[in-house]
Write an enzyme that holds these catalytic residues in place. Structure first.
Site, PDB file in Angstrom:
ATOM      1  N   GLY A 249      -1.996   2.408  -9.638  1.00 59.01           N
ATOM      2  CA  GLY A 249      -0.987   2.009  -8.552  1.00 59.01           C
ATOM      3  C   GLY A 249      -1.008   2.982  -7.310  1.00 59.01           C
ATOM      4  O   GLY A 249      -1.936   4.102  -7.291  1.00 59.01           O
TER       5      GLY A 249
ATOM      6  N   GLY B  86       1.911   4.945  -4.547  1.00 56.53           N
ATOM      7  CA  GLY B  86       3.313   5.054  -4.325  1.00 56.53           C
ATOM      8  C   GLY B  86       3.260   5.516  -2.697  1.00 56.53           C
ATOM      9  O   GLY B  86       2.389   5.628  -1.987  1.00 56.53           O
ATOM     10  N   ALA B  87       4.438   5.912  -2.356  1.00 53.16           N
ATOM     11  CA  ALA B  87       4.678   6.418  -0.873  1.00 53.16           C
ATOM     12  C   ALA B  87       4.011   7.981  -0.753  1.00 53.16           C
ATOM     13  O   ALA B  87       3.722   7.997   0.396  1.00 53.16           O
ATOM     14  CB  ALA B  87       6.178   6.797  -0.739  1.00 53.16           C
TER      15      ALA B  87
ATOM     16  N   LYS C 211       0.744  10.831 -11.780  1.00 57.78           N
ATOM     17  CA  LYS C 211       1.276  10.448 -10.191  1.00 57.78           C
ATOM     18  C   LYS C 211       0.750  11.709  -9.351  1.00 57.78           C
ATOM     19  O   LYS C 211       1.125  12.884  -9.467  1.00 57.78           O
ATOM     20  CB  LYS C 211       2.769  10.250 -10.114  1.00 57.78           C
ATOM     21  CG  LYS C 211       3.137   9.815  -8.887  1.00 57.78           C
ATOM     22  CD  LYS C 211       4.458   9.500  -8.960  1.00 57.78           C
ATOM     23  CE  LYS C 211       5.545   8.917  -7.817  1.00 57.78           C
ATOM     24  NZ  LYS C 211       6.776   8.710  -8.071  1.00 57.78           N
TER      25      LYS C 211
ATOM     26  N   ASP D 134      17.355   3.337  -6.204  1.00 59.68           N
ATOM     27  CA  ASP D 134      16.227   2.517  -5.747  1.00 59.68           C
ATOM     28  C   ASP D 134      15.795   1.553  -6.936  1.00 59.68           C
ATOM     29  O   ASP D 134      14.619   1.362  -7.355  1.00 59.68           O
ATOM     30  CB  ASP D 134      15.024   3.147  -5.295  1.00 59.68           C
ATOM     31  CG  ASP D 134      13.965   2.494  -4.597  1.00 59.68           C
ATOM     32  OD1 ASP D 134      14.197   1.251  -4.059  1.00 59.68           O
ATOM     33  OD2 ASP D 134      12.705   2.947  -4.403  1.00 59.68           O
TER      34      ASP D 134
END
Length: 326
Positions: free
Chosen positions: A11, A13-14, A33, A124
């Site tokens: 994936g 992310g920001a 991550k 969030d």
């Protein structure tokens, strides 16, 4: 990093990519991550996420296994969870039964209740941040916007939080003195989305988002929403008067128990929304059908995930000095 082998990219992310890896010591899968660190230093959101996940230990919250600081990046090592609630809801041929919706809702509320009991706002919550284990356990992830909340101390928070579709109306009006109930508004939107199979308030702009909420709940006033006129952005835009819509027409697929629960969460007055603890004790979970067992939940093996092979140059610690190499 010598303890981990990268298997592919799972994936984005920001602040960087999420990779699927394996812990060579245990042979267990892990999610790595990778967060790029610039000259300014590590982003505050990353520090908050590390601190929150180191503190929170609950079966419905993703587990942080390790974090590694390198010259050009940081790596958060978390338990590997193959899919998300978003992936479940995006599968066109899959319709969740009411028992499955109740099971996911109960797991979500247990995680939220634990966070709130420990004075942490997530800020969030959305289907993409609700991860699912292979055996169907829902776990809350992505704590990059999490903050400590102390009801005894008045402090200001940013209103630019929460993904728009799940953002509470006080945030849309620019409130900086909100409380834990912003998470519960998101929970209410998520429950509705599971029932209907589509987002409840899919606004493309903040103004359209607010218009959708007002068009559904009706035009608020100081009785239904104490302190409304004192909100920072209240006088910046006006909307046509709207009557509240009956929840039976807003949620045609929902049964009376689901509507009753949602109607007690999605209300203007943040101090009157159900708390996570109150929602867990609601009759909704005692009415037939009861929440499904894990064995009756959607099969994760049948859900398409975003995993893909990766060019290992993306994980640039491969290309740094020996000190930072795998």
């Amino acid at each position: 990093m010598n303890n981990y082998k990268i298997l592919g990219r799972a994936g984005e992310g920001a602040y960087g990519f999420v990779f699927k890896g394996v812990d060579l010591r245990t042979a267990n899968l892990a999610a790595l991550k990778k967060i790029n660190v610039n000259q300014v230093g590590c982003p505050k959101s990353v520090i908050r996420e590390i601190l929150a996940l180191r503190f929170l230990r609950h079966k419905n919250i993703v587990k942080l296994l390790d974090f590694i600081s390198l010259k050009t990046c940081m790596v958060l090592v978390m338990e590997y969870l193959p899919t998300t609630l978003y992936d479940i809801l995006s599968k066109n041929d899959l319709v969740l039964s009411l028992g499955q919706v109740k099971a996911y809702t109960r797991m979500l509320l247990k995680g939220v209740n634990y966070m709130h009991q420990n004075h942490i706002m997530h800020r969030d919550l959305k289907p993409a941040n609700l991860l699912l284990s292979k055996n169907g356990i829902l776990k809350i992830g992505d704590f990059g916007l999490a903050r400590i909340y102390d009801h005894e101390k008045r402090r200001l928070y940013s209103h630019q939080v929460a993904t728009r579709w799940y953002r509470s109306p006080e945030l849309l009006y620019g409130s900086r003195t909100y409380n834990l109930s912003v998470d519960m508004w998101s929970v209410g939107c998520i429950i509705a989305e599971m029932v209907e199979g589509k987002p409840l308030f899919p606004g493309e702009t903040d103004i359209e988002q607010l218009a959708m909420v007002l068009g559904t709940l009706g035009t608020p006033n100081n009785k239904t929403w104490p302190g409304l006129t004192q909100l920072p952005d209240y006088n910046k835009i006006s909307f046509t008067y709207a009557k509240p819509q009956p929840w039976t027409s807003v949620l045609p697929e929902a049964d009376s128990g689901t509507i009753d629960l949602i109607s007690k969460i999605l209300i203007y007055d943040q101090n009157k929304r159900l708390t996570a603890k109150e929602a867990l004790n609601d009759r909704y979970f005692k009415q037939y059908p009861l929440p499904c067992k894990l064995s009756q939940m959607p099969k994760i093996d049948e859900i398409e995930t975003n995993e893909s092979p990766c060019d290992f140059s993306e994980f640039d610690i491969y290309e740094t000095s020996n000190e930072d190499s795998l």
